[in-house]
Design a protein around this motif. Structure first.
Motif, PDB file in Angstrom:
ATOM      1  N   ASP A  60     -11.143  10.137  48.777  1.00 16.11           N
ATOM      2  CA  ASP A  60     -12.558   9.838  49.013  1.00 16.11           C
ATOM      3  C   ASP A  60     -12.978   8.793  47.983  1.00 16.11           C
ATOM      4  O   ASP A  60     -12.124   8.266  47.240  1.00 16.11           O
ATOM      5  CB  ASP A  60     -13.421  11.117  48.957  1.00 16.11           C
ATOM      6  CG  ASP A  60     -13.346  11.838  47.620  1.00 16.11           C
ATOM      7  OD1 ASP A  60     -12.961  11.208  46.609  1.00 16.11           O
ATOM      8  OD2 ASP A  60     -13.687  13.028  47.566  1.00 16.11           O
ATOM      9  N   TYR A  95     -20.501  14.014  47.417  1.00 18.64           N
ATOM     10  CA  TYR A  95     -21.588  14.980  47.288  1.00 18.64           C
ATOM     11  C   TYR A  95     -22.922  14.254  47.491  1.00 18.64           C
ATOM     12  O   TYR A  95     -23.135  13.175  46.930  1.00 18.64           O
ATOM     13  CB  TYR A  95     -21.623  15.585  45.887  1.00 18.64           C
ATOM     14  CG  TYR A  95     -20.513  16.552  45.550  1.00 18.64           C
ATOM     15  CD1 TYR A  95     -20.594  17.895  45.922  1.00 18.64           C
ATOM     16  CD2 TYR A  95     -19.412  16.147  44.815  1.00 18.64           C
ATOM     17  CE1 TYR A  95     -19.585  18.795  45.579  1.00 18.64           C
ATOM     18  CE2 TYR A  95     -18.400  17.047  44.471  1.00 18.64           C
ATOM     19  CZ  TYR A  95     -18.502  18.366  44.860  1.00 18.64           C
ATOM     20  OH  TYR A  95     -17.517  19.257  44.515  1.00 18.64           O
ATOM     21  N   LYS A 353     -11.323  13.024  59.195  1.00 16.40           N
ATOM     22  CA  LYS A 353     -11.963  14.325  59.401  1.00 16.40           C
ATOM     23  C   LYS A 353     -12.841  14.358  60.652  1.00 16.40           C
ATOM     24  O   LYS A 353     -13.866  15.023  60.690  1.00 16.40           O
ATOM     25  CB  LYS A 353     -12.766  14.720  58.165  1.00 16.40           C
ATOM     26  CG  LYS A 353     -11.900  14.946  56.936  1.00 16.40           C
ATOM     27  CD  LYS A 353     -12.710  15.196  55.699  1.00 16.40           C
ATOM     28  CE  LYS A 353     -13.374  16.544  55.741  1.00 16.40           C
ATOM     29  NZ  LYS A 353     -14.097  16.826  54.492  1.00 16.40           N
TER      30      LYS A 353
ATOM     31  N   GLU B 130     -11.156  21.511  49.864  1.00 15.82           N
ATOM     32  CA  GLU B 130     -12.617  21.623  49.909  1.00 15.82           C
ATOM     33  C   GLU B 130     -12.956  23.061  50.269  1.00 15.82           C
ATOM     34  O   GLU B 130     -12.333  23.639  51.157  1.00 15.82           O
ATOM     35  CB  GLU B 130     -13.201  20.667  50.950  1.00 15.82           C
ATOM     36  CG  GLU B 130     -12.947  19.207  50.635  1.00 15.82           C
ATOM     37  CD  GLU B 130     -13.531  18.283  51.697  1.00 15.82           C
ATOM     38  OE1 GLU B 130     -14.572  18.637  52.276  1.00 15.82           O
ATOM     39  OE2 GLU B 130     -12.937  17.231  51.950  1.00 15.82           O
ATOM     40  N   GLU B 133     -17.498  23.211  54.282  1.00 12.53           N
ATOM     41  CA  GLU B 133     -18.345  22.022  54.426  1.00 12.53           C
ATOM     42  C   GLU B 133     -19.407  21.929  53.340  1.00 12.53           C
ATOM     43  O   GLU B 133     -19.865  20.840  53.009  1.00 12.53           O
ATOM     44  CB  GLU B 133     -19.027  22.040  55.793  1.00 12.53           C
ATOM     45  CG  GLU B 133     -18.112  21.683  56.949  1.00 12.53           C
ATOM     46  CD  GLU B 133     -17.630  20.240  56.872  1.00 12.53           C
ATOM     47  OE1 GLU B 133     -18.475  19.345  56.711  1.00 12.53           O
ATOM     48  OE2 GLU B 133     -16.414  20.023  56.962  1.00 12.53           O
ATOM     49  N   GLY B 135     -19.172  23.738  50.212  1.00  8.12           N
ATOM     50  CA  GLY B 135     -18.716  24.210  48.906  1.00  8.12           C
ATOM     51  C   GLY B 135     -18.162  23.105  48.022  1.00  8.12           C
ATOM     52  O   GLY B 135     -18.287  21.912  48.313  1.00  8.12           O
ATOM     53  N   LEU B 136     -17.531  23.551  46.945  1.00  6.13           N
ATOM     54  CA  LEU B 136     -16.982  22.639  45.942  1.00  6.13           C
ATOM     55  C   LEU B 136     -15.830  21.807  46.525  1.00  6.13           C
ATOM     56  O   LEU B 136     -15.047  22.302  47.338  1.00  6.13           O
ATOM     57  CB  LEU B 136     -16.466  23.482  44.775  1.00  6.13           C
ATOM     58  CG  LEU B 136     -16.130  22.775  43.468  1.00  6.13           C
ATOM     59  CD1 LEU B 136     -17.393  22.272  42.788  1.00  6.13           C
ATOM     60  CD2 LEU B 136     -15.382  23.725  42.543  1.00  6.13           C
ATOM     61  N   ILE B 137     -15.734  20.565  46.090  1.00  9.45           N
ATOM     62  CA  ILE B 137     -14.550  19.747  46.360  1.00  9.45           C
ATOM     63  C   ILE B 137     -13.691  19.836  45.107  1.00  9.45           C
ATOM     64  O   ILE B 137     -14.147  19.498  44.013  1.00  9.45           O
ATOM     65  CB  ILE B 137     -14.924  18.281  46.646  1.00  9.45           C
ATOM     66  CG1 ILE B 137     -15.933  18.196  47.799  1.00  9.45           C
ATOM     67  CG2 ILE B 137     -13.684  17.469  46.964  1.00  9.45           C
ATOM     68  CD1 ILE B 137     -16.547  16.807  47.984  1.00  9.45           C
TER      69      ILE B 137
END
Lengths: 358, 151
Positions: A60, A95, A353, B130, B133, B135-137
Protein backbone atom coordinates in the motif's frame (compact mmCIF):
# COMPACT_ATOMS: atom_id res chain seq x y z
CA UNK A 1 23.51 34.14 10.89
CA UNK A 2 20.87 34.75 8.25
CA UNK A 3 21.86 35.72 4.76
CA UNK A 4 20.10 38.50 2.91
CA UNK A 5 16.36 37.95 2.52
CA UNK A 6 15.15 38.61 -1.02
CA UNK A 7 11.39 39.00 -1.29
CA UNK A 8 9.86 38.24 -4.65
CA UNK A 9 7.19 36.14 -6.32
CA UNK A 10 9.48 33.13 -6.35
CA UNK A 11 9.79 31.07 -3.18
CA UNK A 12 13.34 30.72 -1.95
CA UNK A 13 14.49 30.02 1.61
CA UNK A 14 17.02 32.47 3.01
CA UNK A 15 19.52 29.66 3.53
CA UNK A 16 20.62 27.36 0.71
CA UNK A 17 18.78 24.06 0.73
CA UNK A 18 18.56 21.10 -1.58
CA UNK A 19 18.10 17.37 -2.07
CA UNK A 20 20.55 15.41 0.09
CA UNK A 21 19.19 12.00 -0.86
CA UNK A 22 16.39 10.52 -2.95
CA UNK A 23 14.85 7.07 -3.25
CA UNK A 24 12.01 5.43 -5.11
CA UNK A 25 9.87 2.35 -5.11
CA UNK A 26 7.68 0.85 -7.85
CA UNK A 27 5.80 -2.44 -7.34
CA UNK A 28 6.76 -5.45 -9.41
CA UNK A 29 3.46 -6.14 -11.14
CA UNK A 30 2.19 -4.64 -14.43
CA UNK A 31 -1.03 -4.77 -16.38
CA UNK A 32 -0.99 -3.68 -20.01
CA UNK A 33 -3.37 -1.17 -21.50
CA UNK A 34 -4.28 -3.80 -24.12
CA UNK A 35 -5.39 -6.23 -21.39
CA UNK A 36 -7.68 -3.62 -19.82
CA UNK A 37 -9.02 -2.69 -23.27
CA UNK A 38 -9.70 -6.40 -23.98
CA UNK A 39 -11.89 -6.73 -20.90
CA UNK A 40 -14.00 -3.67 -21.71
CA UNK A 41 -14.12 -4.08 -25.49
CA UNK A 42 -12.18 -0.91 -26.13
CA UNK A 43 -9.72 -0.10 -28.90
CA UNK A 44 -6.32 -1.42 -27.82
CA UNK A 45 -4.64 0.93 -30.26
CA UNK A 46 -5.58 4.08 -28.38
CA UNK A 47 -4.60 3.25 -24.79
CA UNK A 48 -2.93 6.18 -22.97
CA UNK A 49 0.05 4.19 -21.59
CA UNK A 50 1.64 0.85 -22.55
CA UNK A 51 1.21 -0.61 -19.09
CA UNK A 52 0.86 0.46 -15.48
CA UNK A 53 2.27 -0.75 -12.18
CA UNK A 54 -0.01 -2.71 -9.87
CA UNK A 55 0.53 -2.99 -6.11
CA UNK A 56 1.08 -6.52 -4.83
CA UNK A 57 -1.40 -7.94 -2.32
CA UNK A 58 0.83 -6.91 0.60
CA UNK A 59 1.59 -3.38 -0.64
CA UNK A 60 0.00 0.00 0.00
CA UNK A 61 1.12 3.63 0.07
CA UNK A 62 2.84 3.06 3.42
CA UNK A 63 4.97 0.10 2.30
CA UNK A 64 5.84 2.02 -0.88
CA UNK A 65 6.87 4.97 1.28
CA UNK A 66 9.00 2.86 3.61
CA UNK A 67 11.13 1.44 0.79
CA UNK A 68 11.44 4.81 -0.97
CA UNK A 69 12.50 6.44 2.33
CA UNK A 70 15.03 3.70 3.04
CA UNK A 71 16.53 4.23 -0.41
CA UNK A 72 16.72 7.99 0.17
CA UNK A 73 18.60 7.37 3.43
CA UNK A 74 20.98 4.94 1.71
CA UNK A 75 21.90 7.70 -0.73
CA UNK A 76 22.15 10.46 1.87
CA UNK A 77 23.81 8.32 4.59
CA UNK A 78 22.22 10.54 7.21
CA UNK A 79 21.34 8.98 10.61
CA UNK A 80 17.52 8.76 10.73
CA UNK A 81 17.37 10.29 14.21
CA UNK A 82 18.61 13.57 12.68
CA UNK A 83 15.47 13.90 10.54
CA UNK A 84 13.26 16.68 11.92
CA UNK A 85 10.16 15.92 9.84
CA UNK A 86 8.65 13.03 7.89
CA UNK A 87 5.91 14.41 5.68
CA UNK A 88 4.04 11.98 3.47
CA UNK A 89 1.90 13.18 0.55
CA UNK A 90 -0.73 10.76 -0.74
CA UNK A 91 -4.33 10.43 -1.81
CA UNK A 92 -4.50 6.72 -0.98
CA UNK A 93 -3.88 6.71 2.75
CA UNK A 94 -4.47 3.18 4.10
CA UNK A 95 -6.12 4.67 7.19
CA UNK A 96 -8.70 7.46 6.95
CA UNK A 97 -7.67 8.49 10.47
CA UNK A 98 -4.14 7.43 11.51
CA UNK A 99 -1.07 8.97 9.93
CA UNK A 100 0.91 7.06 7.33
CA UNK A 101 3.88 9.27 8.17
CA UNK A 102 4.27 7.98 11.73
CA UNK A 103 4.45 4.37 10.49
CA UNK A 104 7.04 5.34 7.87
CA UNK A 105 9.02 7.34 10.44
CA UNK A 106 8.98 4.39 12.84
CA UNK A 107 10.09 1.96 10.12
CA UNK A 108 13.11 4.05 9.13
CA UNK A 109 14.13 4.73 12.73
CA UNK A 110 13.32 8.46 12.76
CA UNK A 111 11.02 8.32 15.81
CA UNK A 112 10.32 9.63 18.40
CA UNK A 113 11.78 13.16 18.15
CA UNK A 114 10.28 13.98 14.78
CA UNK A 115 7.40 15.93 13.27
CA UNK A 116 5.24 13.49 11.31
CA UNK A 117 2.24 14.47 9.21
CA UNK A 118 0.29 13.49 6.11
CA UNK A 119 -0.27 15.92 3.26
CA UNK A 120 -2.99 15.95 0.63
CA UNK A 121 -3.41 17.85 -2.62
CA UNK A 122 -4.39 15.17 -5.14
CA UNK A 123 -1.36 14.38 -7.34
CA UNK A 124 0.87 17.16 -6.00
CA UNK A 125 0.81 16.15 -2.34
CA UNK A 126 4.43 14.98 -2.64
CA UNK A 127 5.81 18.27 -3.97
CA UNK A 128 3.66 20.13 -1.46
CA UNK A 129 5.51 18.23 1.28
CA UNK A 130 8.81 19.08 -0.46
CA UNK A 131 7.97 22.79 -0.39
CA UNK A 132 7.37 22.56 3.35
CA UNK A 133 10.62 20.63 3.85
CA UNK A 134 12.61 23.30 2.02
CA UNK A 135 11.01 25.91 4.26
CA UNK A 136 11.68 23.94 7.45
CA UNK A 137 15.35 23.35 6.66
CA UNK A 138 15.78 26.80 5.12
CA UNK A 139 14.46 28.44 8.27
CA UNK A 140 16.92 26.49 10.40
CA UNK A 141 14.21 24.67 12.37
CA UNK A 142 15.66 21.30 11.39
CA UNK A 143 18.78 19.83 9.78
CA UNK A 144 16.92 17.40 7.54
CA UNK A 145 13.32 16.81 6.49
CA UNK A 146 11.89 13.92 4.48
CA UNK A 147 9.17 14.49 1.86
CA UNK A 148 7.33 11.60 0.24
CA UNK A 149 4.96 11.36 -2.71
CA UNK A 150 3.35 7.89 -2.52
CA UNK A 151 0.18 6.37 -3.91
CA UNK A 152 -1.72 3.29 -4.92
CA UNK A 153 -3.94 5.23 -7.28
CA UNK A 154 -7.64 4.54 -7.71
CA UNK A 155 -9.56 4.46 -10.98
CA UNK A 156 -13.09 3.22 -11.51
CA UNK A 157 -13.27 0.01 -13.59
CA UNK A 158 -13.98 0.78 -17.28
CA UNK A 159 -13.22 4.46 -16.69
CA UNK A 160 -10.38 6.01 -18.76
CA UNK A 161 -8.50 6.44 -15.47
CA UNK A 162 -8.32 2.67 -15.04
CA UNK A 163 -5.72 2.52 -17.82
CA UNK A 164 -3.31 4.79 -15.96
CA UNK A 165 -4.01 4.74 -12.18
CA UNK A 166 -0.84 3.09 -10.89
CA UNK A 167 1.28 2.53 -7.77
CA UNK A 168 4.68 3.89 -6.76
CA UNK A 169 6.42 6.72 -5.02
CA UNK A 170 9.54 8.64 -4.21
CA UNK A 171 11.16 10.15 -1.11
CA UNK A 172 13.42 13.17 -0.96
CA UNK A 173 15.60 14.02 2.03
CA UNK A 174 15.98 17.77 2.13
CA UNK A 175 19.00 19.33 3.81
CA UNK A 176 21.49 22.17 3.60
CA UNK A 177 22.72 23.31 0.21
CA UNK A 178 26.36 22.35 0.81
CA UNK A 179 25.35 18.72 1.50
CA UNK A 180 23.00 18.50 -1.47
CA UNK A 181 23.23 16.51 -4.69
CA UNK A 182 20.83 19.06 -6.22
CA UNK A 183 20.48 22.58 -4.83
CA UNK A 184 17.13 24.38 -4.92
CA UNK A 185 17.48 27.55 -6.97
CA UNK A 186 13.90 28.70 -6.39
CA UNK A 187 10.33 27.47 -6.52
CA UNK A 188 6.92 28.82 -7.42
CA UNK A 189 3.50 27.53 -6.41
CA UNK A 190 0.28 28.28 -8.26
CA UNK A 191 -3.22 27.21 -7.11
CA UNK A 192 -6.87 27.93 -7.79
CA UNK A 193 -10.29 26.41 -7.09
CA UNK A 194 -10.63 24.29 -10.23
CA UNK A 195 -12.73 21.13 -9.60
CA UNK A 196 -11.36 18.90 -12.37
CA UNK A 197 -11.04 15.73 -10.27
CA UNK A 198 -12.22 14.86 -6.77
CA UNK A 199 -13.31 12.06 -4.48
CA UNK A 200 -15.89 12.52 -1.75
CA UNK A 201 -15.54 10.97 1.70
CA UNK A 202 -16.37 7.23 1.75
CA UNK A 203 -16.32 6.91 -2.04
CA UNK A 204 -13.85 4.41 -3.42
CA UNK A 205 -13.21 6.00 -6.80
CA UNK A 206 -12.65 9.61 -7.87
CA UNK A 207 -14.77 11.60 -10.32
CA UNK A 208 -13.12 13.58 -13.09
CA UNK A 209 -14.18 16.22 -15.54
CA UNK A 210 -13.01 14.43 -18.70
CA UNK A 211 -11.74 17.08 -21.14
CA UNK A 212 -12.06 19.74 -18.46
CA UNK A 213 -8.99 18.17 -16.81
CA UNK A 214 -6.85 19.42 -19.70
CA UNK A 215 -6.93 23.06 -20.66
CA UNK A 216 -8.25 24.98 -17.60
CA UNK A 217 -6.79 22.52 -15.14
CA UNK A 218 -3.52 20.71 -16.00
CA UNK A 219 -2.14 22.94 -18.73
CA UNK A 220 -3.08 26.25 -17.16
CA UNK A 221 -1.55 25.49 -13.77
CA UNK A 222 1.55 23.68 -15.06
CA UNK A 223 2.36 26.34 -17.64
CA UNK A 224 1.71 29.23 -15.24
CA UNK A 225 3.84 27.78 -12.44
CA UNK A 226 6.71 26.93 -14.80
CA UNK A 227 6.71 30.18 -16.77
CA UNK A 228 6.38 32.40 -13.71
CA UNK A 229 9.20 30.61 -11.93
CA UNK A 230 11.50 30.99 -14.93
CA UNK A 231 10.51 34.65 -15.26
CA UNK A 232 11.10 35.27 -11.53
CA UNK A 233 14.67 33.98 -11.65
CA UNK A 234 15.54 35.07 -15.19
CA UNK A 235 15.76 31.61 -16.77
CA UNK A 236 14.63 30.34 -20.16
CA UNK A 237 14.10 26.77 -21.46
CA UNK A 238 17.62 26.93 -22.92
CA UNK A 239 19.04 27.14 -19.37
CA UNK A 240 17.64 23.70 -18.48
CA UNK A 241 19.09 20.35 -19.49
CA UNK A 242 15.98 18.50 -18.24
CA UNK A 243 12.34 19.25 -17.48
CA UNK A 244 9.93 17.04 -15.57
CA UNK A 245 6.16 17.48 -15.59
CA UNK A 246 3.37 15.65 -13.84
CA UNK A 247 2.49 12.85 -16.24
CA UNK A 248 -1.10 11.60 -16.06
CA UNK A 249 -0.48 10.03 -19.48
CA UNK A 250 2.18 10.20 -22.17
CA UNK A 251 0.63 13.06 -24.12
CA UNK A 252 0.08 15.77 -21.49
CA UNK A 253 3.71 16.33 -20.40
CA UNK A 254 4.92 16.42 -24.01
CA UNK A 255 2.22 18.97 -24.84
CA UNK A 256 3.14 21.09 -21.81
CA UNK A 257 6.77 21.01 -22.96
CA UNK A 258 5.74 22.16 -26.43
CA UNK A 259 3.73 25.07 -25.00
CA UNK A 260 6.71 26.14 -22.88
CA UNK A 261 9.12 25.61 -25.82
CA UNK A 262 11.09 22.72 -24.31
CA UNK A 263 12.21 20.13 -26.89
CA UNK A 264 10.95 16.54 -26.28
CA UNK A 265 14.47 15.24 -25.59
CA UNK A 266 14.60 17.30 -22.37
CA UNK A 267 11.37 15.65 -21.16
CA UNK A 268 11.93 12.02 -22.09
CA UNK A 269 14.54 11.01 -19.46
CA UNK A 270 11.96 11.75 -16.75
CA UNK A 271 8.94 10.53 -18.71
CA UNK A 272 8.14 7.17 -17.11
CA UNK A 273 4.32 7.18 -17.29
CA UNK A 274 4.33 5.11 -20.54
CA UNK A 275 5.92 2.23 -18.60
CA UNK A 276 4.33 2.45 -15.15
CA UNK A 277 1.29 4.72 -15.54
CA UNK A 278 0.23 7.65 -13.38
CA UNK A 279 1.37 7.13 -9.80
CA UNK A 280 -0.55 10.24 -8.67
CA UNK A 281 1.44 11.82 -5.78
CA UNK A 282 4.43 9.73 -6.83
CA UNK A 283 4.27 10.84 -10.45
CA UNK A 284 6.34 14.01 -10.90
CA UNK A 285 8.71 13.05 -8.06
CA UNK A 286 9.44 9.67 -9.70
CA UNK A 287 10.16 11.58 -12.91
CA UNK A 288 12.53 13.86 -11.00
CA UNK A 289 14.28 10.82 -9.50
CA UNK A 290 14.66 9.20 -12.95
CA UNK A 291 16.22 12.44 -14.17
CA UNK A 292 18.62 12.63 -11.22
CA UNK A 293 19.65 9.05 -12.06
CA UNK A 294 21.24 10.29 -15.29
CA UNK A 295 21.96 14.01 -14.71
CA UNK A 296 25.48 15.46 -14.61
CA UNK A 297 26.95 17.99 -12.18
CA UNK A 298 26.02 21.51 -13.26
CA UNK A 299 22.82 20.43 -15.03
CA UNK A 300 19.74 22.48 -14.30
CA UNK A 301 16.39 20.64 -13.85
CA UNK A 302 12.92 22.16 -13.91
CA UNK A 303 10.33 20.01 -12.12
CA UNK A 304 6.63 20.92 -12.26
CA UNK A 305 3.97 18.94 -10.43
CA UNK A 306 0.22 19.11 -10.87
CA UNK A 307 -2.54 18.30 -8.41
CA UNK A 308 -6.21 18.40 -9.26
CA UNK A 309 -8.32 20.85 -7.42
CA UNK A 310 -5.96 22.49 -8.60
CA UNK A 311 -2.36 23.59 -8.35
CA UNK A 312 1.25 23.19 -9.44
CA UNK A 313 4.59 23.46 -7.67
CA UNK A 314 7.54 24.34 -9.89
CA UNK A 315 11.15 23.84 -8.73
CA UNK A 316 14.43 24.85 -10.31
CA UNK A 317 17.36 22.63 -9.24
CA UNK A 318 21.07 22.74 -10.00
CA UNK A 319 22.79 19.34 -9.82
CA UNK A 320 26.05 19.22 -7.84
CA UNK A 321 29.18 17.02 -7.87
CA UNK A 322 27.70 14.89 -5.08
CA UNK A 323 25.25 13.26 -7.52
CA UNK A 324 27.86 10.92 -9.03
CA UNK A 325 28.62 9.00 -5.84
CA UNK A 326 25.21 9.10 -4.17
CA UNK A 327 23.07 7.86 -7.03
CA UNK A 328 25.02 4.58 -7.03
CA UNK A 329 24.00 3.77 -3.46
CA UNK A 330 20.37 2.74 -4.08
CA UNK A 331 18.30 1.23 -6.90
CA UNK A 332 17.75 3.47 -9.93
CA UNK A 333 14.23 4.07 -11.22
CA UNK A 334 15.04 1.94 -14.27
CA UNK A 335 15.83 -1.04 -12.00
CA UNK A 336 12.32 -0.97 -10.62
CA UNK A 337 10.80 -0.41 -14.08
CA UNK A 338 12.64 -3.41 -15.49
CA UNK A 339 11.75 -5.59 -12.47
CA UNK A 340 8.33 -6.46 -13.82
CA UNK A 341 5.86 -9.30 -13.97
CA UNK A 342 2.83 -8.95 -16.22
CA UNK A 343 -0.52 -9.98 -14.74
CA UNK A 344 -3.88 -10.47 -16.39
CA UNK A 345 -7.09 -8.69 -15.41
CA UNK A 346 -8.15 -11.46 -13.01
CA UNK A 347 -4.93 -11.28 -10.99
CA UNK A 348 -5.12 -7.49 -11.13
CA UNK A 349 -8.56 -7.66 -9.49
CA UNK A 350 -7.22 -10.03 -6.84
CA UNK A 351 -4.26 -7.78 -6.02
CA UNK A 352 -6.34 -4.61 -5.88
CA UNK A 353 -8.79 -6.25 -3.46
CA UNK A 354 -11.70 -6.05 -5.89
CA UNK A 355 -12.68 -9.66 -5.08
CA UNK A 356 -14.94 -10.24 -2.10
CA UNK A 357 -13.30 -13.02 -0.05
CA UNK A 358 -16.02 -13.47 2.56
CA UNK B 1 11.82 -16.07 23.07
CA UNK B 2 9.30 -13.30 22.78
CA UNK B 3 7.91 -11.68 19.66
CA UNK B 4 8.39 -12.80 16.06
CA UNK B 5 6.44 -12.08 12.95
CA UNK B 6 3.68 -14.66 13.24
CA UNK B 7 0.21 -13.17 13.37
CA UNK B 8 -2.20 -15.20 15.41
CA UNK B 9 -5.83 -14.94 14.53
CA UNK B 10 -7.23 -14.71 18.02
CA UNK B 11 -8.53 -11.16 18.15
CA UNK B 12 -8.36 -11.45 21.91
CA UNK B 13 -10.56 -9.18 23.96
CA UNK B 14 -10.37 -8.96 27.75
CA UNK B 15 -12.57 -6.47 29.51
CA UNK B 16 -13.36 -4.81 26.18
CA UNK B 17 -9.65 -4.25 25.39
CA UNK B 18 -8.32 -5.53 22.04
CA UNK B 19 -5.08 -7.23 23.10
CA UNK B 20 -3.96 -7.57 19.47
CA UNK B 21 -3.39 -3.82 19.25
CA UNK B 22 -1.07 -3.67 22.24
CA UNK B 23 0.76 -6.86 21.24
CA UNK B 24 1.39 -5.65 17.70
CA UNK B 25 2.53 -2.28 19.03
CA UNK B 26 5.09 -3.90 21.35
CA UNK B 27 6.58 -5.82 18.42
CA UNK B 28 6.97 -2.87 16.07
CA UNK B 29 10.75 -2.45 16.34
CA UNK B 30 11.51 -6.05 15.47
CA UNK B 31 8.81 -6.24 12.80
CA UNK B 32 9.53 -2.94 11.04
CA UNK B 33 13.32 -2.85 11.37
CA UNK B 34 14.46 -6.35 12.30
CA UNK B 35 15.76 -5.25 15.70
CA UNK B 36 17.10 -8.21 17.71
CA UNK B 37 19.58 -8.52 20.53
CA UNK B 38 23.33 -8.97 20.88
CA UNK B 39 25.10 -10.38 23.92
CA UNK B 40 28.50 -9.32 25.28
CA UNK B 41 29.74 -12.78 24.23
CA UNK B 42 28.93 -11.90 20.61
CA UNK B 43 25.85 -14.10 20.18
CA UNK B 44 23.04 -12.43 18.26
CA UNK B 45 19.39 -13.37 18.58
CA UNK B 46 16.20 -12.77 16.64
CA UNK B 47 13.53 -12.36 17.91
CA UNK B 48 15.15 -10.44 20.76
CA UNK B 49 15.95 -12.36 23.95
CA UNK B 50 16.30 -11.28 27.54
CA UNK B 51 18.92 -13.93 28.32
CA UNK B 52 21.68 -15.14 26.01
CA UNK B 53 21.04 -18.76 24.94
CA UNK B 54 24.81 -19.33 24.73
CA UNK B 55 26.28 -17.85 27.93
CA UNK B 56 23.06 -17.19 29.92
CA UNK B 57 24.09 -13.58 30.51
CA UNK B 58 21.66 -10.71 30.96
CA UNK B 59 20.99 -8.01 29.76
CA UNK B 60 21.10 -8.11 25.97
CA UNK B 61 21.70 -5.04 23.78
CA UNK B 62 19.38 -4.18 20.88
CA UNK B 63 20.89 -4.57 17.39
CA UNK B 64 19.38 -3.92 13.98
CA UNK B 65 20.13 -6.65 11.46
CA UNK B 66 21.10 -5.70 7.91
CA UNK B 67 18.18 -7.69 6.51
CA UNK B 68 20.14 -9.76 4.01
CA UNK B 69 20.30 -13.52 4.15
CA UNK B 70 19.96 -16.86 2.37
CA UNK B 71 16.99 -19.21 2.00
CA UNK B 72 17.71 -22.35 4.09
CA UNK B 73 14.42 -24.09 3.37
CA UNK B 74 10.91 -23.21 2.27
CA UNK B 75 7.35 -24.39 1.79
CA UNK B 76 4.48 -23.03 -0.33
CA UNK B 77 1.01 -22.68 1.16
CA UNK B 78 -2.16 -23.15 -0.85
CA UNK B 79 -4.53 -23.22 2.14
CA UNK B 80 -4.08 -20.13 4.27
CA UNK B 81 -5.12 -19.37 7.84
CA UNK B 82 -7.77 -16.72 8.41
CA UNK B 83 -6.56 -13.27 7.42
CA UNK B 84 -4.03 -14.53 4.88
CA UNK B 85 -6.40 -15.83 2.19
CA UNK B 86 -5.66 -13.03 -0.27
CA UNK B 87 -1.97 -13.99 -0.44
CA UNK B 88 -2.30 -17.63 -1.59
CA UNK B 89 -0.30 -19.18 -3.00
CA UNK B 90 2.57 -17.86 -0.89
CA UNK B 91 5.88 -19.20 0.32
CA UNK B 92 7.28 -19.18 3.83
CA UNK B 93 10.97 -19.76 4.34
CA UNK B 94 13.65 -20.32 6.93
CA UNK B 95 16.25 -17.66 6.29
CA UNK B 96 19.84 -17.63 7.49
CA UNK B 97 20.53 -13.98 8.24
CA UNK B 98 24.06 -12.89 7.30
CA UNK B 99 24.68 -11.89 10.92
CA UNK B 100 23.79 -15.29 12.32
CA UNK B 101 20.23 -16.02 13.46
CA UNK B 102 17.84 -18.09 11.40
CA UNK B 103 14.31 -16.70 11.15
CA UNK B 104 11.06 -17.73 9.53
CA UNK B 105 9.26 -15.29 7.25
CA UNK B 106 6.97 -15.02 4.28
CA UNK B 107 8.61 -14.44 0.90
CA UNK B 108 7.20 -11.78 -1.41
CA UNK B 109 7.71 -10.49 -4.96
CA UNK B 110 8.74 -13.97 -6.08
CA UNK B 111 6.74 -16.79 -7.70
CA UNK B 112 6.75 -20.07 -5.74
CA UNK B 113 8.37 -21.94 -8.64
CA UNK B 114 11.31 -19.52 -8.62
CA UNK B 115 12.22 -20.02 -4.95
CA UNK B 116 15.35 -22.10 -4.33
CA UNK B 117 17.45 -23.15 -1.36
CA UNK B 118 20.48 -20.87 -1.23
CA UNK B 119 18.66 -17.94 -2.89
CA UNK B 120 19.88 -14.56 -1.65
CA UNK B 121 17.10 -12.44 -0.15
CA UNK B 122 16.61 -9.09 1.56
CA UNK B 123 14.11 -7.85 4.11
CA UNK B 124 11.26 -5.55 3.13
CA UNK B 125 8.46 -4.13 5.26
CA UNK B 126 5.05 -5.17 3.96
CA UNK B 127 1.49 -5.72 5.11
CA UNK B 128 1.33 -8.93 7.13
CA UNK B 129 -2.43 -8.94 7.51
CA UNK B 130 -5.44 -6.74 8.04
CA UNK B 131 -7.75 -7.27 10.98
CA UNK B 132 -10.88 -7.04 8.85
CA UNK B 133 -12.12 -3.99 6.96
CA UNK B 134 -12.17 -1.75 10.03
CA UNK B 135 -9.33 -3.15 12.14
CA UNK B 136 -5.59 -2.68 12.43
CA UNK B 137 -3.30 -3.09 9.42
CA UNK B 138 -0.31 -5.08 10.64
CA UNK B 139 3.04 -4.35 8.97
CA UNK B 140 6.21 -6.37 9.32
CA UNK B 141 9.16 -8.04 7.65
CA UNK B 142 9.04 -10.26 4.63
CA UNK B 143 11.90 -11.25 2.34
CA UNK B 144 12.32 -11.00 -1.44
CA UNK B 145 15.10 -11.66 -3.97
CA UNK B 146 17.74 -8.92 -3.69
CA UNK B 147 17.16 -5.90 -5.93
CA UNK B 148 20.37 -4.37 -7.29
CA UNK B 149 21.16 -0.68 -7.63
CA UNK B 150 21.91 -0.49 -11.36
CA UNK B 151 20.06 -1.36 -14.53
Amino acid sequence: MLTEIVLGDDMKPNQHTGIVGYGVYIPRYRISGCEIARVWGQDAGSVPVQEKSVPGPDEDAITIGIEAAQNALKRAQVPPEKIAAVWAGSESKPYAVKPSSSIIAEAIGATPHVEAADWEFACKAGTEAMQACFALVGSGMGLYALALGIDTAQGRPADPLEYTAAAGGAAFLIGKGEESLAVLEASHSYASDTPDFFRRESNRYPVHGSRFTGEPAYFHHVVQAASELMEDIGRTPEDYQYVVFHQPNTKFPLTAAKILKFPPEKVKPGLIAPYIGNTYSGCSVLGLAATLDIASPGDRILCVSYGSGAGSDAFSFIVTDLIEERRMRAPHVSVYIERRKAVDYAVYLKYTKALVMR
Amino acid sequence: MYGGNCCHNNNSHIGGVNLEISRNWRLRNQRYRLVGTECGCGHRSFPPRRICPTCRENPQNPVQFSGTGTVYSYSTLYEAPEGFEQFIPYTVALIDLDEGPMISAQLTDVDPEDVAIGMRVEMVTRKLKEQGESGLIVYGYKFRPIVGCYP
